[in-house]
Design a protein around this motif. Structure first.
Motif, PDB file in Angstrom:
ATOM      1  N   ILE A 129       0.892  -1.246   0.068  1.00 48.51           N
ATOM      2  CA  ILE A 129      -0.062  -0.038   0.081  1.00 48.51           C
ATOM      3  C   ILE A 129       0.910   1.030  -0.048  1.00 48.51           C
ATOM      4  N   GLN A 130       2.045   1.109   0.902  1.00 46.63           N
ATOM      5  CA  GLN A 130       2.787   2.504   0.880  1.00 46.63           C
ATOM      6  C   GLN A 130       3.693   2.466  -0.397  1.00 46.63           C
ATOM      7  N   ALA A 131       4.183   1.317  -1.137  1.00 43.78           N
ATOM      8  CA  ALA A 131       4.849   1.409  -2.196  1.00 43.78           C
ATOM      9  C   ALA A 131       3.842   2.073  -3.308  1.00 43.78           C
ATOM     10  N   PHE A 132       2.726   1.756  -3.414  1.00 39.27           N
ATOM     11  CA  PHE A 132       1.712   2.220  -4.465  1.00 39.27           C
ATOM     12  C   PHE A 132       1.509   3.711  -4.323  1.00 39.27           C
ATOM     13  N   MET A 133       1.380   4.076  -3.130  1.00 36.24           N
ATOM     14  CA  MET A 133       1.273   5.532  -2.786  1.00 36.24           C
ATOM     15  C   MET A 133       2.273   6.328  -3.309  1.00 36.24           C
ATOM     16  N   LEU A 134       3.449   5.741  -3.038  1.00 42.16           N
ATOM     17  CA  LEU A 134       4.549   6.801  -3.431  1.00 42.16           C
ATOM     18  C   LEU A 134       4.761   6.765  -5.023  1.00 42.16           C
ATOM     19  N   LEU A 135       4.365   5.670  -5.676  1.00 47.59           N
ATOM     20  CA  LEU A 135       4.540   5.725  -7.085  1.00 47.59           C
ATOM     21  C   LEU A 135       3.363   6.933  -7.672  1.00 47.59           C
ATOM     22  N   GLU A 136       2.632   7.376  -6.881  1.00 42.63           N
ATOM     23  CA  GLU A 136       1.695   8.458  -7.302  1.00 42.63           C
ATOM     24  C   GLU A 136       2.657   9.764  -7.462  1.00 42.63           C
ATOM     25  N   GLN A 137       3.806   9.788  -6.994  1.00 45.67           N
ATOM     26  CA  GLN A 137       4.804  10.892  -7.241  1.00 45.67           C
ATOM     27  C   GLN A 137       5.478  10.739  -8.555  1.00 45.67           C
ATOM     28  N   PRO A 138       5.754  11.669  -9.442  1.00 45.07           N
ATOM     29  CA  PRO A 138       6.108  11.725 -10.757  1.00 45.07           C
ATOM     30  C   PRO A 138       7.534  11.022 -10.880  1.00 45.07           C
ATOM     31  N   ASN A 139       8.226  11.707  -9.807  1.00 45.83           N
ATOM     32  CA  ASN A 139       9.828  11.103  -9.740  1.00 45.83           C
ATOM     33  C   ASN A 139      10.258   9.987  -9.249  1.00 45.83           C
ATOM     34  N   ARG A 141       9.861   6.085  -9.805  1.00 46.19           N
ATOM     35  CA  ARG A 141       9.333   5.314 -10.987  1.00 46.19           C
ATOM     36  C   ARG A 141       9.304   3.878 -10.304  1.00 46.19           C
ATOM     37  N   ARG A 142      10.356   3.497  -9.538  1.00 48.18           N
ATOM     38  CA  ARG A 142      10.312   2.102  -8.987  1.00 48.18           C
ATOM     39  C   ARG A 142      10.540   1.931  -7.537  1.00 48.18           C
ATOM     40  N   VAL A 143       9.994   1.200  -6.827  1.00 50.20           N
ATOM     41  CA  VAL A 143      10.101   1.060  -5.548  1.00 50.20           C
ATOM     42  C   VAL A 143      10.611  -0.292  -4.937  1.00 50.20           C
ATOM     43  N   ALA A 144      11.680  -0.359  -4.145  1.00 50.59           N
ATOM     44  CA  ALA A 144      12.105  -1.686  -3.566  1.00 50.59           C
ATOM     45  C   ALA A 144      11.310  -1.762  -2.226  1.00 50.59           C
ATOM     46  N   LEU A 145      10.648  -2.644  -2.290  1.00 50.59           N
ATOM     47  CA  LEU A 145       9.862  -3.024  -0.885  1.00 50.59           C
ATOM     48  C   LEU A 145      10.450  -4.436  -0.596  1.00 50.59           C
ATOM     49  N   VAL A 146      11.183  -4.132   0.574  1.00 46.02           N
ATOM     50  CA  VAL A 146      11.732  -5.015   1.437  1.00 46.02           C
ATOM     51  C   VAL A 146      10.858  -5.491   2.699  1.00 46.02           C
ATOM     52  N   ASN A 147      10.472  -6.805   2.699  1.00 45.18           N
ATOM     53  CA  ASN A 147       9.776  -7.166   4.089  1.00 45.18           C
ATOM     54  C   ASN A 147      10.852  -8.288   4.671  1.00 45.18           C
ATOM     55  N   ALA A 148      11.200  -8.226   5.976  1.00 47.41           N
ATOM     56  CA  ALA A 148      12.158  -9.240   6.505  1.00 47.41           C
ATOM     57  C   ALA A 148      11.927  -9.174   8.255  1.00 47.41           C
TER      58      ALA A 148
END
Length: 355
Positions: A129-139, A141-148
Motif C-alpha cells: 500500500i505504501q509503495a503504491f502511494m509513493l508511485l503516485e509521485q512523478p519522480n 518510478r520504482r520502489v524496492a519493498l523489503v519485508n524481513a
C-alpha cells in the motif's frame, strides 16, 4: 478502510532464507513437555522444519544480500531505485532506520526516499500500500519493498507455543507503474485495543531490556520465556483470525465485484496449517487455491510468508502467466488487511539461500 489503485504492479519477487535449518524434533529436546504430546502437536499444526539465522545476522544482512542478487542479475540497477520501503519488527537498531543502513551499505543514490514501517504479519500488504502511494509521485518510478524479520532472535527456545513456529526470512518486491487497466483493490483495519495478544513486552522505552527482563519464567504448563521474548496469546489470536478475516475477504470481493471462483490464488499469511484450513473452511476457499505449506518447510516469518508462499508454490506459473490473486495478512497490532491484484508475468520469482 477501502483503498483503490490504478496502474501499479509487482515486476519481480525474490525471497531470502537462511541456510541453517532446524527440525521440530530438535526443538522438542528443549521443551519440558511429553514427547508424545509434542509429536501430536506437530501433526495438527503442520510443524516440521524452520529456517533460522545465526546469532549475529540482522535484517539488513538479508536485505543487502537479496538486493545484490537482483543487481547481479540485472533485474534492476542501483540508480533505478527511487524509494526503499523496509517493513520489519526486528530492526538492526532502535535508531537509525534499517532502510538507511541498507541504502548506505549498497551505495544507493542520495536522491531517494527511505523509510521503515514497523509492522508484522500484515506487513507485506501494508508495505505494498505504501509503495503504491509513493508511485503516485512523478519522480518515483520504482520502489524496492523489503519485508524481513529475524524473530527467532527474540523468541525463547523453551517456548513451545512460539519457537517451533518462527522462521527468519526476507523478501524483495520491485514495485513499479504499469498500464492504467491494472487495478488493485485493498482494505485495511487496525485494533490497538488488542495489542497485547502479540507483543514483545521489553526492549522499547516503556520497558527497557535489563537483567530482570531477560530472566526466564514458567508462564504455565512448563512453558518458559522472558519479557524480552515474543509473547503470543494463541487462543486469542486464533479467535481474532477466524472472526475478522472472513468478513474482510468477503468485503474485498464485494468491493472488486468478483467471486472466489474468479480468483486464481489466495496467498495468505502463514501462521500454521491448522489455522489456514479453518480459515479456508469458513470463507469457502478450496484448499487447492490456498497454499498452506510454508510453516512446515521454513517457519512463520511474519509478513514475509505471503511472498514465501508465492515463490514456493507459483514460481513457474508466475514467470510465464498472469494470475488474479488475493493477498491477506493478519496479526500483530492487531492489524488485518487484504489486496486483490493481478500478479505476473514476473521477471524474477525465486528463492535464494543466505549463508
Amino acid at each position: 478502510m477501502n483503498l483503490f489503485f490504478k496502474g501499479k504492479r509487482i515486476s519481480s519477487l525474490l525471497t531470502v532464507v537462511p541456510a541453517r535449518e532446524q527440525s521440530f524434533v530438535e526443538d522438542m529436546k528443549r521443551f519440558d513437555f511429553p514427547e508424545a504430546r509434542s509429536r501430536k502437536l506437530m501433526q495438527v499444526m503442520g510443524y516440521d522444519k524452520h529456517r533460522l539465522v545465526d546469532a549475529d545476522t540482522c535484517v539488513s544482512d538479508l536485505a543487502v544480500f537479496g538486493l545484490e542478487q537482483l543487481f547481479a542479475r540485472k533485474v534492476i540497477a542501483r540508480d533505478e531505485i527511487d524509494a526503499l520501503v523496509l517493513v520489519t519488527q526486528t530492526p538492526d537498531y532502535l535508531m537509525p532506520p534499517t532502510s538507511s543502513i541498507v541504502q548506505g551499505r549498497l551505495g544507493l543514490k542520495q536522491d531517494m526516499f527511505c523509510m521503515d514501517i514497523n509492522q508484522g504479519c500484515a506487513g507485506f500488504v501494508v508495505g505494498l500500500i505504501q509503495a503504491f502511494m509513493l508511485l503516485e509521485q512523478p519522480n518515483i518510478r520504482r520502489v524496492a519493498l523489503v519485508n524481513a524479520d529475524v524473530m527467532s532472535r527474540r523468541t525463547s527456545p523453551r517456548d513451545r507455543n512460539s519457537y517451533p513456529l518462527v522462521g527468519d526470512a526476507a523478501s524483495i518486491a520491485i514495485v513499479e507503474s504499469a498500464a492504467p487497466d491494472r487495478v488493485v483493490h485493498a482494505n485495511l483495519k487496525m485494533d490497538g485495543t488488542r495489542h497485547a495478544a502479540l507483543m514483545i513486552p521489553a526492549g522499547g522505552m516503556r520497558m527497557p531490556c535489563s537483567p530482570a527482563t531477560a530472566e526466564l519464567r514458567d508462564e504455565g504448563d512448563h512453558n518458559f520465556r522472558a519479557l524480552d521474548h515474543l509473547k503470543m496469546e494463541g487462543s486469542e489470536v486464533f479467535t481474532f483470525v477466524q472472526t475478522e478475516v472472513p468478513p474482510m475477504i468477503t468485503a474485498l470481493m464485494n468491493q472488486a465485484e468478483t467471486t472466489i471462483d474468479e480468483i486464481d490464488w489466495f496467498l495468505f499469511h502463514q501462521p500454521n496449517r491448522f489455522m489456514l484450513q479453518k480459515l479456508a473452511d469458513k470463507i469457502g476457499i478450496p484448499y487447492g487455491k490456498l497454499p498452506m505449506n510454508v510453516v512446515e518447510k521454513y517457519g512463520n516469518s511474519s509478513g514475509v510468508t505471503i511472498p514465501m508462499a508465492t515463490v514456493e508454490n507459483l514460481r513457474e506459473v508466475l514467470t510465464q502467466h498472469e494470475a488474479l490473486v488475493c493477498l491477506a495478512g493478519f496479526g500483530v497490532g492487531l492489524t488485518w488487511g487484504s489486496m486483490l491484484m493481478r500478479l505476473g508475468p514476473l521477471d524474477v520469482c525465486e528463492m535464494v539461500q543466505y549463508s
